[in-house]
Design an enzyme around this catalytic site. Structure first.
Site, PDB file in Angstrom:
ATOM      1  N   PRO A  11      -7.473  44.884  32.948  1.00  0.00           N
ATOM      2  CA  PRO A  11      -8.250  44.340  31.838  1.00  0.00           C
ATOM      3  C   PRO A  11      -7.532  43.272  31.015  1.00  0.00           C
ATOM      4  O   PRO A  11      -6.332  43.376  30.755  1.00  0.00           O
ATOM      5  CB  PRO A  11      -8.544  45.570  30.970  1.00  0.00           C
ATOM      6  N   ASN A  12      -8.313  42.293  30.637  1.00  0.00           N
ATOM      7  CA  ASN A  12      -7.925  41.180  29.761  1.00  0.00           C
ATOM      8  C   ASN A  12      -7.077  40.112  30.450  1.00  0.00           C
ATOM      9  O   ASN A  12      -6.819  39.064  29.862  1.00  0.00           O
ATOM     10  CB  ASN A  12      -7.220  41.688  28.493  1.00  0.00           C
ATOM     11  N   ARG A  19      -4.774  32.608  25.679  1.00  0.00           N
ATOM     12  CA  ARG A  19      -4.328  33.191  24.407  1.00  0.00           C
ATOM     13  C   ARG A  19      -2.934  33.775  24.608  1.00  0.00           C
ATOM     14  O   ARG A  19      -2.525  34.052  25.728  1.00  0.00           O
ATOM     15  CB  ARG A  19      -5.284  34.297  23.968  1.00  0.00           C
ATOM     16  N   TYR A  24       2.595  35.814  27.341  1.00  0.00           N
ATOM     17  CA  TYR A  24       2.188  35.840  28.751  1.00  0.00           C
ATOM     18  C   TYR A  24       2.314  34.487  29.462  1.00  0.00           C
ATOM     19  O   TYR A  24       2.034  34.399  30.660  1.00  0.00           O
ATOM     20  CB  TYR A  24       0.743  36.355  28.856  1.00  0.00           C
ATOM     21  N   ASN A  75      -1.148  44.571  38.849  1.00  0.00           N
ATOM     22  CA  ASN A  75      -0.837  44.530  37.421  1.00  0.00           C
ATOM     23  C   ASN A  75      -1.970  45.297  36.738  1.00  0.00           C
ATOM     24  O   ASN A  75      -3.039  44.749  36.486  1.00  0.00           O
ATOM     25  CB  ASN A  75      -0.757  43.098  36.895  1.00  0.00           C
ATOM     26  N   ALA A  78      -3.270  47.259  30.571  1.00  0.00           N
ATOM     27  CA  ALA A  78      -3.181  48.425  29.672  1.00  0.00           C
ATOM     28  C   ALA A  78      -3.450  49.743  30.394  1.00  0.00           C
ATOM     29  O   ALA A  78      -3.001  50.804  29.941  1.00  0.00           O
ATOM     30  CB  ALA A  78      -4.133  48.253  28.497  1.00  0.00           C
ATOM     31  N   GLU A  99       4.234  47.140  41.528  1.00  0.00           N
ATOM     32  CA  GLU A  99       3.644  47.013  40.185  1.00  0.00           C
ATOM     33  C   GLU A  99       4.263  45.793  39.502  1.00  0.00           C
ATOM     34  O   GLU A  99       5.487  45.623  39.523  1.00  0.00           O
ATOM     35  CB  GLU A  99       3.955  48.291  39.396  1.00  0.00           C
ATOM     36  N   HIS A 101       4.378  43.451  35.893  1.00  0.00           N
ATOM     37  CA  HIS A 101       4.048  43.165  34.496  1.00  0.00           C
ATOM     38  C   HIS A 101       4.631  41.804  34.149  1.00  0.00           C
ATOM     39  O   HIS A 101       5.816  41.555  34.413  1.00  0.00           O
ATOM     40  CB  HIS A 101       4.605  44.228  33.545  1.00  0.00           C
ATOM     41  N   ARG A 108       8.812  45.891  24.214  1.00  0.00           N
ATOM     42  CA  ARG A 108       7.621  45.763  23.370  1.00  0.00           C
ATOM     43  C   ARG A 108       7.357  47.089  22.648  1.00  0.00           C
ATOM     44  O   ARG A 108       8.269  47.878  22.444  1.00  0.00           O
ATOM     45  CB  ARG A 108       6.436  45.305  24.251  1.00  0.00           C
ATOM     46  N   ARG A 112       4.058  51.065  25.442  1.00  0.00           N
ATOM     47  CA  ARG A 112       4.056  50.363  26.744  1.00  0.00           C
ATOM     48  C   ARG A 112       5.216  50.803  27.633  1.00  0.00           C
ATOM     49  O   ARG A 112       5.336  50.357  28.775  1.00  0.00           O
ATOM     50  CB  ARG A 112       4.133  48.847  26.528  1.00  0.00           C
TER      51      ARG A 112
HETATM   52  O1  CA2 Z   1       2.911  42.318  30.769  1.00  0.00           O
HETATM   53  C1  CA2 Z   1       1.910  42.619  31.435  1.00  0.00           C
HETATM   54  O2  CA2 Z   1       1.600  42.051  32.478  1.00  0.00           O
HETATM   55  C2  CA2 Z   1       0.963  43.702  30.923  1.00  0.00           C
HETATM   56  O3  CA2 Z   1       0.519  44.459  32.040  1.00  0.00           O
HETATM   57  C3  CA2 Z   1      -0.198  42.967  30.267  1.00  0.00           C
HETATM   58  C4  CA2 Z   1      -1.194  43.884  29.576  1.00  0.00           C
HETATM   59  C5  CA2 Z   1      -0.478  44.870  28.665  1.00  0.00           C
HETATM   60  O4  CA2 Z   1      -1.414  45.803  28.131  1.00  0.00           O
HETATM   61  C6  CA2 Z   1       0.634  45.624  29.375  1.00  0.00           C
HETATM   62  O5  CA2 Z   1       1.254  46.476  28.443  1.00  0.00           O
HETATM   63  C7  CA2 Z   1       1.638  44.647  29.948  1.00  0.00           C
HETATM   64  C8  CA2 Z   1      -2.179  43.065  28.740  1.00  0.00           C
HETATM   65  C9  CA2 Z   1      -2.932  42.063  29.524  1.00  0.00           C
HETATM   66  C10 CA2 Z   1      -3.685  41.210  28.570  1.00  0.00           C
HETATM   67  O6  CA2 Z   1      -3.505  39.867  28.942  1.00  0.00           O
HETATM   68  C11 CA2 Z   1      -3.793  38.911  28.021  1.00  0.00           C
HETATM   69  C12 CA2 Z   1      -3.457  37.634  28.369  1.00  0.00           C
HETATM   70  C13 CA2 Z   1      -3.694  36.618  27.505  1.00  0.00           C
HETATM   71  C14 CA2 Z   1      -4.299  36.862  26.283  1.00  0.00           C
HETATM   72  C15 CA2 Z   1      -4.640  38.150  25.940  1.00  0.00           C
HETATM   73  C16 CA2 Z   1      -4.403  39.188  26.819  1.00  0.00           C
END
Ligand code: CA2
Length: 147
Positions: A11-12, A19, A24, A75, A78, A99, A101, A108, A112
């Site tokens: 997700p996301n 963003r 990221y 990946n 969350a 996996e 990230h 963080r 997490r």
């Molecule tokens: O670091 C990673 O790849 C995560 O898997 C990303 C997840 C986070 O919940 C994990 O703890 C670590 C969040 C992905 C959301 O991605 C976004 C990218 C740009 C803007 C907003 C969210």
């Protein structure tokens, strides 16, 4: 025809590059998909690249990979920190699981630090930005005897 590597995104991650570039990076998910496609071709692998905001969809792709996939790069976003259902699905898959990230989840928030998926993963990459996907593909090629 060799089976593809499933590269699954939770997700996301569709917002990647749009963003929070300080966390990221600037690459979009489409950029990541293109980079993976070109490296996969170089390594003699094929891939299916997917993203979903829905846990059940990710589980369905993992189930599909049981018969159609050679390995999974995931990946879980969350869902890493919450989803026993994704862990259970991965435990029903016989091939290699890596996996990824993008951020270093250990630097963080404390929520997490733990990933259910890590219990099944053959390797975990965190904090290498979107290069982590490419590193995982190279490792996948090694695990599958393609290098
Ligand atoms: O670091 C990673 O790849 C995560 O898997 C990303 C997840 C986070 O919940 C994990 O703890 C670590 C969040 C992905 C959301 O991605 C976004 C990218 C740009 C803007 C907003 C969210």
């Amino acid at each position: 025809m060799p089976k593809p590597i499933y590269i699954l995104n939770g997700p996301n991650l569709n917002l990647l590059g749009l963003r929070q570039p300080e966390v990221y990076g600037k690459a979009t998910l489409e950029d990541v998909a293109e980079g993976c496609a070109s490296l996969a071709a170089e390594l003699g692998l094929t891939m299916r690249f997917h993203q979903s905001n829905h846990e059940g969809q990710i589980i369905d792709w993992i189930h599909q990979a049981r018969s159609e996939g050679a390995g999974i790069i995931l990946n879980p976003a969350a869902y890493s920190h919450t989803s026993i259902a994704i862990l259970d699905a991965l435990n029903a898959f016989d091939g290699p699981v890596l996996e990824v990230h993008i951020s270093n989840i250990h630097r963080r928030e404390a929520f997490r630090y733990h990933s259910y998926v890590s219990q099944r993963a053959d390797g975990v990459i965190a904090g290498f930005g979107t290069d982590g996907y490419l590193l995982a593909l190279r490792r996948m090629a090694t695990l599958l005897g393609h290098s």
